[in-house]
Design an enzyme around this catalytic site. Structure first.
Site, PDB file in Angstrom:
ATOM      1  CG  ASP A 444      86.277 120.243  24.699  1.00 19.03           C
ATOM      2  OD1 ASP A 444      86.052 120.956  23.678  1.00 19.03           O
ATOM      3  OD2 ASP A 444      86.478 119.010  24.660  1.00 19.03           O
ATOM      4  CG  ASN A 452      79.885 110.913  19.275  1.00 16.59           C
ATOM      5  OD1 ASN A 452      78.786 110.646  19.786  1.00 16.59           O
ATOM      6  ND2 ASN A 452      80.264 112.136  18.989  1.00 16.59           N
ATOM      7  CG  ASP A 461      72.918 113.257  20.144  1.00 14.62           C
ATOM      8  OD1 ASP A 461      73.994 113.865  19.976  1.00 14.62           O
ATOM      9  OD2 ASP A 461      72.093 113.032  19.214  1.00 14.62           O
ATOM     10  CD  GLU A 487      84.030 118.176  22.246  1.00 19.70           C
ATOM     11  OE1 GLU A 487      83.433 118.848  21.371  1.00 19.70           O
ATOM     12  OE2 GLU A 487      85.225 117.895  22.172  1.00 19.70           O
TER      13      GLU A 487
HETATM   14  N1  LIG Z   1      77.060 112.662  19.581  1.00 17.45           N
HETATM   15  C1  LIG Z   1      77.459 113.856  19.238  1.00 17.45           C
HETATM   16  N2  LIG Z   1      78.729 114.089  18.959  1.00 17.45           N
HETATM   17  C2  LIG Z   1      79.165 115.353  18.655  1.00 17.45           C
HETATM   18  C3  LIG Z   1      78.286 116.425  18.588  1.00 17.45           C
HETATM   19  N3  LIG Z   1      79.057 117.549  18.264  1.00 17.45           N
HETATM   20  C4  LIG Z   1      80.316 117.163  18.120  1.00 17.45           C
HETATM   21  N4  LIG Z   1      80.446 115.811  18.343  1.00 17.45           N
HETATM   22  C5  LIG Z   1      81.565 115.008  18.321  1.00 17.45           C
HETATM   23  O1  LIG Z   1      82.508 115.397  19.282  1.00 17.45           O
HETATM   24  C6  LIG Z   1      83.766 114.870  18.934  1.00 17.45           C
HETATM   25  C7  LIG Z   1      84.894 115.797  19.267  1.00 17.45           C
HETATM   26  O2  LIG Z   1      86.032 115.167  19.071  1.00 17.45           O
HETATM   27  P1  LIG Z   1      87.420 115.841  19.251  1.00 17.45           P
HETATM   28  O3  LIG Z   1      87.375 117.297  18.780  1.00 17.45           O
HETATM   29  O4  LIG Z   1      88.385 114.997  18.500  1.00 17.45           O
HETATM   30  O5  LIG Z   1      87.720 115.842  20.746  1.00 17.45           O
HETATM   31  P2  LIG Z   1      87.810 114.705  21.844  1.00 17.45           P
HETATM   32  O6  LIG Z   1      87.553 113.392  21.216  1.00 17.45           O
HETATM   33  O7  LIG Z   1      86.800 115.077  22.895  1.00 17.45           O
HETATM   34  O8  LIG Z   1      89.159 114.801  22.380  1.00 17.45           O
HETATM   35  P3  LIG Z   1      89.693 115.860  23.366  1.00 17.45           P
HETATM   36  O9  LIG Z   1      88.844 117.046  23.314  1.00 17.45           O
HETATM   37  O10 LIG Z   1      90.991 116.155  22.918  1.00 17.45           O
HETATM   38  O11 LIG Z   1      89.600 115.243  24.706  1.00 17.45           O
HETATM   39  C8  LIG Z   1      83.637 114.565  17.444  1.00 17.45           C
HETATM   40  O12 LIG Z   1      83.690 113.220  17.185  1.00 17.45           O
HETATM   41  C9  LIG Z   1      82.295 115.141  17.051  1.00 17.45           C
HETATM   42  O13 LIG Z   1      81.686 114.421  15.995  1.00 17.45           O
HETATM   43  C10 LIG Z   1      76.954 116.186  18.863  1.00 17.45           C
HETATM   44  O14 LIG Z   1      76.104 117.087  18.831  1.00 17.45           O
HETATM   45  N5  LIG Z   1      76.588 114.910  19.191  1.00 17.45           N
END
Ligand SMILES: Nc1nc2c(ncn2[C@@H]2O[C@H](COP(=O)(O)OP(=O)(O)OP(=O)(O)O)[C@@H](O)[C@H]2O)c(=O)[nH]1
Length: 581
Positions: A444, A452, A461, A487
């Site tokens: 992850d 983002n 992306d 992610e």
């Molecule tokens: N650009 C993009 N962002 C995505 C996609 N799928 C999920 N996200 C983003 O991934 C982010 C995940 O954030 P969090 O679950 O808060 O996790 P994190 O910011 O990685 O924090 P930790 O996992 O705790 O390190 C979110 O902002 C989602 O919008 C995608 O297909 N494309």
């Protein structure tokens, strides 16, 4: 009278400017009018034959064949004429040569051969443009039919000639031939003027002998009309002229006619004298009606005189002449029937061959059509097969593409969660059955939300694609990479112990950490946290393996991210495991 028919053969124009051609034309033109000059010209032409064109040579050959007939060598004339007929390709020459053969056969009384040959000549007549040549063929047909006693046929050909506007010697000759034939048919013209016009026309053409034959027929007509004295004086007035010709046939005819006419007038002595002259003139001519008439007159006179010996003698001669005449009539009829039979057989054979040819042609057409239909059918089938293959291919491709779409994560190109789960379950089952180790790596991205937020979704992306690519590159060929969502990614590794799987996770961590965002125009660093679980610690069940890897991942996050944690039995009800980079 017969050979006169041969003399009717018309001149054919030889169209060459050379003197040879002129001489040839002259010879052709005067061959019957001036036999002596004709002989001279023919000798000169023969000497200069090397100057002749092929067409002129054929004409010269014809004139030579004609000369053979003219001088009484009919067998040679027939041979030469037949050869020319067979070899020439010019219809006019063929018809002239054929006409010569037919007329000569009539003279030699080879009627069957003559009539059969006549059919070949008549078959060519329509190809001849020169009316005179055509007339010659019809005249020969009229003569030979007259000779075999087919008088109606003879009249038919004469009338063809008249309808075609025949002129000159041929018109005179055929006019007389018609009168004679109609006489035999008991269908002589009613009007004596009709006879007279034929006689006058012949005289206008200088054909005295033929005019006198016409007079013999006119005399017969007058006698039949009861004008016997007029008939007698008509013939007697011309007797000197007729005697001067010295032509036995004409003389025989005239004297036999006068004998019969004078007997009917009771002038017995004169009748006897004419009968004897008729017999004398017919001595070289076998089986003629003249002899019958003459001997009949002599017999009747002897009977009237009461001269028993002479009566018996003349009666015998009369009976003999009549039998010979009747035999000849029968022989001619037989000859005609044989010739017709032969012609019929030939035409039936030709018809049969034509039919066979038609059948063969139809068979060929049917075969060609069948082949064409088969080709068409094969073409259609090929087209059908091609379109079936094409559509099957298209459908297959569409299925493949739909399946790929259904199995693949659109953004990163790795398996989506559903497909990854299915594949992983199948591979794990295979490992379980094979007693092989397997391991699952879950990862992850760290603080991805911040990327983002700070650099935009497009940058996020891009980062996700780079991560997928790095994992694919590190994954062994029999392993699988999948995006579990957001992610979060996973790698399934088969036939490897836990240490190898941990090594793989570390390799992925390194690759992700080394992704250079400047390539996309950004300046962020990418890290990910990893959780690893092996089959040996908890079995091959996918959900269990995933839960254990997730547990280790959670721990990696908790312990500060950007690291690899291995699930140890005991953590999350199992014991915690050490984290590693
Ligand atoms: N650009 C993009 N962002 C995505 C996609 N799928 C999920 N996200 C983003 O991934 C982010 C995940 O954030 P969090 O679950 O808060 O996790 P994190 O910011 O990685 O924090 P930790 O996992 O705790 O390190 C979110 O902002 C989602 O919008 C995608 O297909 N494309």
């Amino acid at each position: 009278m017969l050979w006169l028919a041969l003399a009717l053969a018309p001149p054919v124009s030889a169209s060459t400017p050379a003197a040879f051609g002129d001489l040839l034309s002259q010879a052709d033109a005067l061959r019957s009018a001036d036999p002596a000059r004709f002989e001279v010209l023919l000798a000169r032409l023969t000497e200069r034959v090397h100057e002749a064109t092929p067409a002129q040579r054929e004409l010269l050959d014809y004139l030579k064949a004609y000369r053979l007939g003219y001088t009484g060598r009919f067998d040679l004339a027939i041979e030469a004429g037949t050869r020319l007929f067979e070899t020439s390709s010019d219809p006019a020459i063929k018809v002239r040569a054929g006409g010569l053969v037919v007329s000569s056969r009539a003279v030699t009384r080879e009627f069957v051969e003559g009539l059969v040959f006549l059919d070949k000549v008549l078959a060519l007549v329509e190809q001849v443009d020169d009316a005179e040549v055509r007339h010659h063929a019809w005249a020969a047909a009229g003569v030979i039919h007259n000779q075999v006693g087919q008088y109606a046929q003879a009249v038919h050909y004469v009338e063809l000639l008249q309808a075609d506007g025949v002129q000159g010697r041929t018109r005179c000759f055929t006019g007389v031939l018609r009168l004679e034939s109609l006489g035999f048919l008991d269908a002589a013209p009613e009007d004596p003027a009709e006879f007279q016009s034929v006689i006058d026309y012949c005289l206008s053409q200088g054909e005295t002998m033929l005019a006198n034959f016409g007079r013999v027929h006119l005399a017969a007509k007058l006698a039949a009309d009861g004008q016997v004295p007029v008939a007698v004086s008509l013939l007697e007035s011309r007797l000197g002229e007729i005697e001067a010709t010295g032509y036995p046939r004409l003389l025989g005819e005239v004297h036999a006619r006068l004998a019969r006419l004078k007997l009917s007038l009771g002038w017995r002595e004169a009748a006897d004298a004419h009968a004897l002259r008729a017999v004398a003139n017919s001595s070289g001519i076998a089986n003629t009606q003249v002899l019958v008439q003459a001997h009949e007159v002599l017999y009747e006179n002897a009977l009237a005189r009461g001269d028993a010996a002479a009566t018996l003698q003349h009666y015998r001669q009369y009976a003999e002449a009549e039998r010979a005449w009747l035999d000849q009539v029968k022989a001619r009829e037989l000859a005609y029937q044989m010739a017709r039979h032969e012609s019929l057989q030939k035409s039936q054979t030709i018809e049969l061959l034509n039919r066979q040819n038609d059948v063969l042609r139809l068979e060929q057409q049917v075969a060609a059509k069948t082949a064409e239909a088969n080709r068409l059918l094969i073409g259609l089938l090929a087209l059908l097969a091609a379109s079936v293959f094409y559509w099957a291919y298209k459908v297959k491709r569409m299925q493949v593409s739909l399946r790929t779409m259904a199995q693949t994560d659109a953004l990163t190109g790795v398996s989506n969660r559903h497909h990854f789960t299915q594949t992983a379950e199948a591979l794990l089952e295979a490992c379980r059955r094979g007693g092989a180790d397997a391991g699952l790596v879950m990862l992850d991205l760290d603080h991805f939300k911040a990327i983002n937020d700070q650099y935009g979704h497009a940058a996020g992306d891009w980062a996700l694609r780079q991560v997928a690519e790095a994992c694919q590159a590190a994954c062994p060929p029999d392993g699988r990479v999948g995006r579990l969502g957001g992610e979060e990614f996973a790698l399934l590794v088969v036939n490897q112990d836990l240490a190898s799987v941990v090594g793989l996770a570390r390799e992925c961590r390194k690759r992700i950490a080394s992704i250079d965002a400047r390539g996309a125009g950004h300046a962020f660093a990418l890290t990910a946290s990893f959780g690893v679980a092996g089959s040996r610690s908890g079995g091959h069940d996918f959900d269990g393996l995933l839960a254990r890897a997730d547990d280790a991942l959670y721990r990696a996050k908790r312990e500060g991210r950007d690291r690899v944690c291995v699930h140890m039995p005991g953590s999350h009800a199992d014991a915690p495991s050490p984290a590693s980079r």
